[in-house]
Design a protein around this motif. Structure first.
Motif, mmCIF file in Angstrom:
data_model
loop_
_atom_site.group_PDB
_atom_site.id
_atom_site.type_symbol
_atom_site.label_atom_id
_atom_site.label_comp_id
_atom_site.label_asym_id
_atom_site.label_seq_id
_atom_site.Cartn_x
_atom_site.Cartn_y
_atom_site.Cartn_z
ATOM 1 N N ASP A 5 39.755 33.456 37.827
ATOM 2 C CA ASP A 5 39.666 32.203 37.083
ATOM 3 C C ASP A 5 40.920 31.924 36.272
ATOM 4 O OD1 ASP A 5 39.375 34.116 35.133
ATOM 5 O OD2 ASP A 5 37.746 33.098 34.107
ATOM 6 N N THR A 6 41.974 32.745 36.442
ATOM 7 C CA THR A 6 43.188 32.589 35.654
ATOM 8 C C THR A 6 44.412 32.493 36.554
ATOM 9 O OG1 THR A 6 42.235 33.876 33.843
ATOM 10 C CG2 THR A 6 44.623 33.630 33.857
ATOM 11 N N LEU A 7 45.266 31.545 36.243
ATOM 12 C CA LEU A 7 46.566 31.447 36.880
ATOM 13 C C LEU A 7 47.578 31.641 35.757
ATOM 14 C CD1 LEU A 7 48.143 30.931 39.458
ATOM 15 C CD2 LEU A 7 48.030 28.497 38.973
ATOM 16 N N ASN A 8 48.223 32.813 35.731
ATOM 17 C CA ASN A 8 49.063 33.205 34.603
ATOM 18 C C ASN A 8 50.527 33.316 35.022
ATOM 19 O OD1 ASN A 8 50.201 34.276 32.317
ATOM 20 N ND2 ASN A 8 48.793 35.997 32.156
ATOM 21 N N PHE A 9 51.356 32.411 34.473
ATOM 22 C CA PHE A 9 52.797 32.459 34.682
ATOM 23 C C PHE A 9 53.519 32.740 33.373
ATOM 24 C CE2 PHE A 9 51.566 30.192 38.478
ATOM 25 C CZ PHE A 9 52.423 30.712 39.431
ATOM 26 N N SER A 10 52.791 33.157 32.350
ATOM 27 C CA SER A 10 53.381 33.380 31.031
ATOM 28 C C SER A 10 54.529 34.375 31.094
ATOM 29 C CB SER A 10 52.315 33.897 30.062
ATOM 30 O OG SER A 10 51.363 32.890 29.835
ATOM 31 N N SER A 42 52.628 30.034 28.897
ATOM 32 C CA SER A 42 53.289 30.366 27.647
ATOM 33 C C SER A 42 54.645 31.012 27.928
ATOM 34 C CB SER A 42 52.403 31.326 26.854
ATOM 35 O OG SER A 42 53.048 31.781 25.704
ATOM 36 N N GLU A 43 55.643 30.653 27.132
ATOM 37 C CA GLU A 43 56.985 31.236 27.221
ATOM 38 C C GLU A 43 57.582 31.130 28.618
ATOM 39 O OE1 GLU A 43 57.572 35.017 25.086
ATOM 40 O OE2 GLU A 43 55.477 34.807 24.448
ATOM 41 N N LEU A 81 50.303 26.110 26.718
ATOM 42 C CA LEU A 81 51.685 25.654 26.852
ATOM 43 C C LEU A 81 52.512 26.102 25.651
ATOM 44 C CD1 LEU A 81 50.863 22.013 28.016
ATOM 45 C CD2 LEU A 81 51.553 23.924 29.459
ATOM 46 N N SER A 82 52.079 27.168 25.020
ATOM 47 C CA SER A 82 52.728 27.629 23.790
ATOM 48 C C SER A 82 54.131 28.175 24.043
ATOM 49 C CB SER A 82 51.870 28.697 23.109
ATOM 50 O OG SER A 82 51.738 29.834 23.936
ATOM 51 N N THR A 83 54.945 28.141 23.000
ATOM 52 C CA THR A 83 56.294 28.721 22.985
ATOM 53 C C THR A 83 57.139 28.179 24.139
ATOM 54 O OG1 THR A 83 55.217 30.716 22.130
ATOM 55 C CG2 THR A 83 57.552 30.857 22.564
#
Length: 181
Positions: A5-10, A42-43, A81-83
């Motif tokens: 359930d997560t798509l993480n490109f941080s 994020s970042e 969409l932090s940092t």
């Protein structure tokens, strides 16, 4: 729910074209039953140009993807969409997305140092109109709320847009958390 359930490109630097690919991947997998409810960027050095491409697909601005969504409503519970390098123009784009039928419950815009009271007001106006958002994080942005925001005119004080919108939030039935510090 099928798949993750997560798509993480941080914490990965992504160029503008790759943000468009991320959005297409997110939307296509959501349509095929692999629901991604967390989009973490994020970042990633995201600018307004990358944000525009990303939101174009998430918000249905891209007609070819939206036609395929017929009965499915795209869900993105958490949009982090932090940092990044988002500013007030980016906030206007996010406000447009909130006004669409994309179901976003939480937006994290913390540590976007170019977001000011103007950008915050854009997003809060949209949140008040749709009343779907549960949480918005503007902590460590360049938002200054102070008594200087009141303009004195004789015995009356004219409220700025910021105060009016914050007062209107009292009537928002969905927003449970608004972080400003």
């Amino acid at each position: 729910m099928n798949g993750t359930d997560t798509l993480n490109f941080s914490k990965h630097t992504i160029d503008v074209e790759l943000f468009e690919a991320v959005a297409k991947y997110y939307c296509c997998n959501s349509m095929s039953g692999i629901m991604k409810t967390k989009l973490l960027l994020s970042e990633t050095n995201l600018t307004n140009d990358g944000l525009n491409l990303l939101l174009k697909h998430l918000g249905g601005f891209e007609r070819s993807i939206t036609k395929k969504l017929v009965s499915n409503t795209l869900t993105c519970d958490i949009l982090d969409l932090s940092t990044n390098q988002i500013n007030d123009e980016g906030c206007k784009m996010i406000a447009q997305l909130i006004r669409k039928d994309v179901h976003i419950k939480s937006i994290n815009l913390s540590q976007n140092l170019r977001i000011t009271l103007v950008g915050m007001c854009e997003i809060l106006k949209a949140a008040n109109e749709k009343q779907k958002l549960i949480s918005i994080d503007f902590s460590y942005c360049d938002i200054k709320l102070s008594s200087a925001n009141f303009i004195s005119q004789g015995p009356y004080a004219i409220r700025t847009e910021g105060q009016t919108i914050l007062e209107d939030l009292a009537w928002n039935c969905s927003l449970c958390e608004l972080k400003l510090v």
